[in-house]
Design a protein around this motif. Structure first.
Motif, mmCIF file in Angstrom:
data_model
loop_
_atom_site.group_PDB
_atom_site.id
_atom_site.type_symbol
_atom_site.label_atom_id
_atom_site.label_comp_id
_atom_site.label_asym_id
_atom_site.label_seq_id
_atom_site.Cartn_x
_atom_site.Cartn_y
_atom_site.Cartn_z
ATOM 1 N N ASP A 189 -34.645 -89.142 -39.455
ATOM 2 C CA ASP A 189 -32.965 -90.090 -39.245
ATOM 3 C C ASP A 189 -32.569 -90.748 -38.526
ATOM 4 O OD1 ASP A 189 -32.964 -88.334 -41.351
ATOM 5 O OD2 ASP A 189 -32.756 -86.318 -40.333
ATOM 6 N N LEU A 219 -30.839 -83.331 -37.705
ATOM 7 C CA LEU A 219 -30.573 -84.930 -37.691
ATOM 8 C C LEU A 219 -31.911 -84.774 -37.024
ATOM 9 C CD1 LEU A 219 -27.925 -86.814 -36.832
ATOM 10 C CD2 LEU A 219 -28.846 -86.197 -38.965
ATOM 11 N N LEU A 227 -24.264 -89.423 -41.002
ATOM 12 C CA LEU A 227 -25.689 -89.345 -41.383
ATOM 13 C C LEU A 227 -25.509 -87.779 -41.470
ATOM 14 C CD1 LEU A 227 -28.018 -90.956 -38.440
ATOM 15 C CD2 LEU A 227 -28.042 -91.412 -40.303
ATOM 16 N N GLU A 228 -24.777 -86.671 -40.671
ATOM 17 C CA GLU A 228 -24.641 -85.705 -41.324
ATOM 18 C C GLU A 228 -24.325 -84.937 -43.194
ATOM 19 O OE1 GLU A 228 -25.943 -82.552 -37.793
ATOM 20 O OE2 GLU A 228 -23.907 -82.810 -38.208
#
Ligand SMILES: Cc1cc2nc3c(=O)[nH]c(=O)nc-3n(C[C@H](O)[C@H](O)[C@H](O)COP(=O)(O)OP(=O)(O)OC[C@H]3O[C@@H](n4cnc5c(N)ncnc54)[C@H](O)[C@@H]3O)c2cc1C
Length: 516
Positions: free
Chosen positions: A16, A38, A513-514
């Motif tokens: 990620d 992640l 990103l989450e």
């Protein structure tokens, strides 16, 4: 897990978040994101110890003012320069980050208030005891006034000491090794950054080992955390789609290299060491086992009034035995410990101040103003993994010289008035204003190994390289950590601010990103 890229090189790594560089910034970022949802891969060029061949990848050219060799002003192995930093740092003041009409270039695009909350977790990473930066309560705790000076020109500010200096790989490496969502890949040198044709998105990184292994790393987001010379070097080397280098459409990458020039400003004939030492001594141990010390600097009021930069004083301490009178049982062999011990003994009335005191060297640490011609470019030489080497051209200007003169004059006045001693100013301070600037500075001018400003943060892509989140202007998934993003560097060593910004970046990356 900690892997060695050279032992079992995969053809491709998918993750990620890819963090390039396992120094203070890269390790702090991964450490903060350990245990999150992640997958993270940290690519580190070096091993967990110094290796001559890997270190030689840092070779480059120096022009302009004399500067440290590029292979000695940083370390290329796990932990980066935190493996030999000295551990002295502090917070930027609001004035350092605010717009100042007399300082060229954009001010910080984030406010001091936005950065301030990140200093406390940054201080915890350095294992400071407490979080104090305000001089008044700290000096009160040792029974001294925080502002011994009349007038508003000088102030006392606080430095904190990571003591012993925090070695990030040794301290946090085991945590990264144990974190289920983190892989650290040692021996993995990023050699190229691949992007879409218009560079709006990074599609992968090419990594190479010194033994010739190659692999591709694909991530949803990437962070360059390779230090202030290497971050611009990697961008300038990435020319497959962007001939000027990645993020360099406005010719900003590598420009505005700033240091904290350390320059001798004179010799002090001291009259009252007990009065002087608590405010200018470089050892933190002025009282018990503290990890803070005070230092004298130009106040924001006088900097504004005189349109000057920030500047602070350092006192080079006499060697053990020079002052005499401490007796054979005096155990200190470290000049800082010696001075502190001596100071305590004077204050406690245990020893009289010796009659003949030696002259003390006063050194100043200055803020440097951003200058587009103080910069990193590339040479035609390539290193062992194929990257063009960096060339540093370091320049200082008239503003730094005027600031040094101002602080020297204020110190001479204030120390005389306090009865602390008389300053004999260094001859270079009196050079005429029309002296060519690079001839102005004395031979013993030095940097402080702080490589700032070369991928600076700005709202406007025409004036900087990353946006206020630390993301490369024009590219949606490449970020930069470290003091290369500082638009201005203040006058205090940068590591606490590097960490504060890195922790802020970690939260931003987790948010982005989450969610997706
Ligand atoms: C002698 C010395 C004393 C210092 N004292 C102080 C002090 O007292 N206070 C203070 O605030 N600061 C001090 N500093 C500066 C401080 O150490 C640095 O500002 C800080 O460590 C920078 O951290 P960083 O993570 O941004 O970069 P670095 O520490 O330089 O880490 C970069 C990492 O990236 C890796 N890397 C580089 N290129 C690649 C690549 N292509 N691919 C993969 N990995 C790569 C390197 O191996 C390294 O591990 C000192 C520095 C030195 C040299």
């Amino acid at each position: 897990m900690i892997h060695d890229f050279r032992r079992a090189p995969p053809a491709q790594i998918d993750t990620d978040l890819c963090i390039v560089g396992g120094g203070m910034a890269g390790i702090a970022l991964a450490h903060r994101l350990a245990g999150r949802r992640l997958d993270i891969c940290v690519l580190e060029s070096g091993d967990d110890a110094f290796d001559r061949d890997t270190q030689s990848l840092y070779a480059g050219d120096i022009t302009g003012l004399p500067y440290f060799d590029p292979t000695t002003t940083r370390l290329r192995h796990f932990g980066g320069s935190s493996n030999h930093w000295t551990g002295q740092t502090g917070v930027l003041e609001p004035h350092d980050m605010a717009p100042r009409a007399w300082v060229p270039g954009p001010a910080w695009p984030i406010s001091h208030a936005a950065l301030a909350p990140w200093y406390a977790p940054a201080a915890r990473l350095l294992r400071f005891q407490g979080e104090g930066y305000a001089p008044a309560p700290l000096f009160r705790s040792i029974g001294l006034p925080a502002s011994p000076f009349a007038g508003d020109a000088l102030q006392v500010h606080i430095w904190r000491h990571s003591d012993p200096p925090m070695r990030f790989a040794a301290a946090y490496g085991p945590h990264l090794a144990a974190a289920p969502n983190i892989r650290v890949m040692l021996g993995a040198n990023v050699a190229d950054i691949a992007t879409t044709e218009n560079a709006s998105h990074v599609t992968g990184l090419e990594i190479r080992s010194l033994a010739g292994h190659r692999a591709i790393v694909r991530a949803r987001a990437y962070v360059l955390a390779c230090g202030g010379i290497e971050n611009p070097r990697l961008l300038l080397n990435a020319t497959t789609t962007q001939k000027m280098g990645l993020g360099n459409a406005h010719d900003q990458v590598g420009r505005h290299f700033m240091e904290h020039p350390n320059v001798p400003v004179g010799r002090l004939a001291p009259a009252d060491l007990a009065g002087l030492y608590p405010y200018v001594v470089r050892s933190p141990r002025v009282h018990q086992q503290t990890d803070w010390r005070g230092a004298v600097s130009l106040s924001p009021a006088v900097r504004t009034r005189e349109q000057a930069l920030g500047a602070t004083l350092k006192l080079d301490l006499p060697r053990v035995g020079v002052l005499g009178g401490t007796g054979p049982g005096h155990a200190a062999t470290h000049p800082g410990a010696f001075a502190a011990n001596l100071w305590r003994r004077y204050v406690d009335g245990l020893v009289p101040t010796p009659r003949a005191l030696p002259m003390l060297d006063l050194v100043m640490e200055l803020e440097q103003a951003p200058d587009p011609d103080s910069r990193i470019t590339l040479t035609a030489e390539r290193d062992a993994i194929g990257l063009r080497q960096p060339a540093l051209h370091w320049r200082l200007g008239a503003l730094e010289k005027r600031t040094a003169r101002l602080l020297a004059a204020e110190v001479a006045r204030a120390f005389g008035r306090q009865g602390w001693g008389r300053l004999q100013p260094a001859p270079w301070l009196a050079t005429p204003d029309d002296t060519p600037l690079n001839d102005t500075w004395p031979d013993d001018l030095e940097g402080a190994h702080h490589h700032m400003g070369t991928t600076r943060m700005s709202d406007d892509p025409r004036h900087g390289v990353v946006n206020p989140d630390g993301r490369l202007h024009g590219t949606d998934n490449l970020y930069i950590a470290g003091c290369s993003v500082f638009p201005t560097g203040g006058y205090v060593n940068p590591s606490l601010t590097i960490l504060a910004l890195t922790l802020r970046l970690a939260e931003h990356l987790a948010d982005v990103l989450e969610k997706t």
